[in-house]
Scaffold this active site. Structure first.
Site, short mmCIF file in Angstrom:
data_model
loop_
_atom_site.label_atom_id
_atom_site.label_comp_id
_atom_site.label_asym_id
_atom_site.label_seq_id
_atom_site.Cartn_x
_atom_site.Cartn_y
_atom_site.Cartn_z
N THR A 247 51.02 20.24 35.50
CA THR A 247 49.94 20.42 34.52
C THR A 247 49.98 19.36 33.43
OG1 THR A 247 49.85 22.80 34.92
CG2 THR A 247 48.95 22.02 32.84
N ASP B 177 55.42 25.88 37.16
CA ASP B 177 55.57 26.98 38.12
C ASP B 177 56.93 27.02 38.77
OD1 ASP B 177 53.06 27.96 37.64
OD2 ASP B 177 52.13 27.08 39.41
#
Length: 315
Positions: A9, A92
């Site tokens: 991200t 994640d």
């Protein structure tokens, strides 16, 4: 100092700057990320060298990228001109990558993972400050080991875990608490820098050299109404190891436990973790299945078992 990019991200983009969830990860190169943050070279106290190791959404992280990342880290850690390494990563699977690197790197210098919960195109991205903090950590005299920094908090690889799907302070270190904090470019430690022993360094290096397939280790969970069907199917499909996220203190539904015992008898290595967010599994007399006594959580136990099986295969 070296900055290794893997995507995530922190390198993501969205069509709308107000959109912090509908973005595409791993779009911006690591050199672009560095160029967008004023003061990085000053925080590093010298030249920053960028290297793109991978460009993936970290939900798609795999063993091949881990091995390449570990190899690049080994090369740079051996260079006397390199003070430390920063790795940009998705949130994640950051805790899994951090634990893998902790087990395979003899990191007498700091290896600092950082990330972002908002894409680079956000109205208020968190990546630039996290990157600045990570560089500050890597430049700290006496720093060592594999650590992670996000939202101003410094975590050890063994303890760090993602605990929230959206907020920018998405990580914590459980009962142990954080390793420290980064405050205006300075590290304030709560405890000592982590251990740097790397029990699987040789196994990972040989795995890279031999380009051999990784052992297959899968996760299963115990829950109300659990059956052993999934375990039986995985064993029939050739799984090498199983990690089970058990209830409570390693307790298992009786049908699932029976299947896991069948799997173990068939030569599959089984390890029991807990679904609980805190604490660790305390072994009981007569337990037939090995338990995670460190409180690592199922995803990190899986990493440990992968490396254990890889080392055993090479023995």
């Amino acid at each position: 100092m070296v900055v290794l990019g893997t995507g995530g991200t922190i390198a993501g983009t969205a069509n709308d700057a107000a959109d912090n969830i509908g973005y595409t990860a791993a779009q911006v190169g690591v050199q672009q990320l560095l160029d967008a943050v004023p003061g990085l070279a000053q925080a590093a106290g010298g030249v920053l060298v960028a290297e793109q190791v991978a460009q993936v959404d970290s939900k798609d992280m795999d063993g091949g990228i881990w091995l390449r990342l570990a190899e690049r880290c080994r090369v740079h850690l051996a260079d006397p001109e390199v003070q430390g390494i920063v790795i940009t990563h998705g949130t994640d699977t950051l805790e899994e990558t951090a634990w893998f690197l902790r087990l395979v790197l003899d990191a007498a210098k700091p290896v600092v993972l950082t990330c972002a919960m908002r894409p680079a195109t956000s109205l208020a991205p968190d990546g630039p400050q996290n990157l600045l903090d990570a560089v500050a950590v890597a430049a700290t005299p006496g720093a060592r080991g594999v650590v992670a920094v996000a939202a101003g908090v410094l975590h050890g690889a063994e303890q760090v875990r993602k605990v929230h799907p959206y907020r920018v302070d998405a990580f914590d270190s459980g009962e142990a608490g954080p390793l420290g904090w980064v405050e205006e470019g300075r590290v304030r430690l709560a405890r000592e820098w982590p251990d740097v022993q790397a029990p699987y360094a040789q196994a990972a290096a040989r795995g890279l050299e031999q380009d051999q397939p990784w052992p297959r280790v899968e996760l299963v969970a115990s829950h109300a109404g659990a059956t052993g069907r999934l375990v039986d199917l995985l064993v029939a499909d050739g799984v090498d190891g199983l990690v089970v996220a058990a209830t409570g203190n390693g307790t298992l539904h009786r049908d699932l436990e029976a299947a896991l015992l069948r799997a173990q008898a068939a030569g599959v290595q089984v390890c029991v973790s807990s679904r609980c967010a805190l604490g660790r599994v305390l072994p009981r007399p007569g337990d037939a299945l090995v338990a995670d006594g460190l409180g690592l959580g199922a995803v990190k136990v899986r990493v440990s078992l992968l490396l254990e099986l890889l080392a055993a295969r090479q023995a």
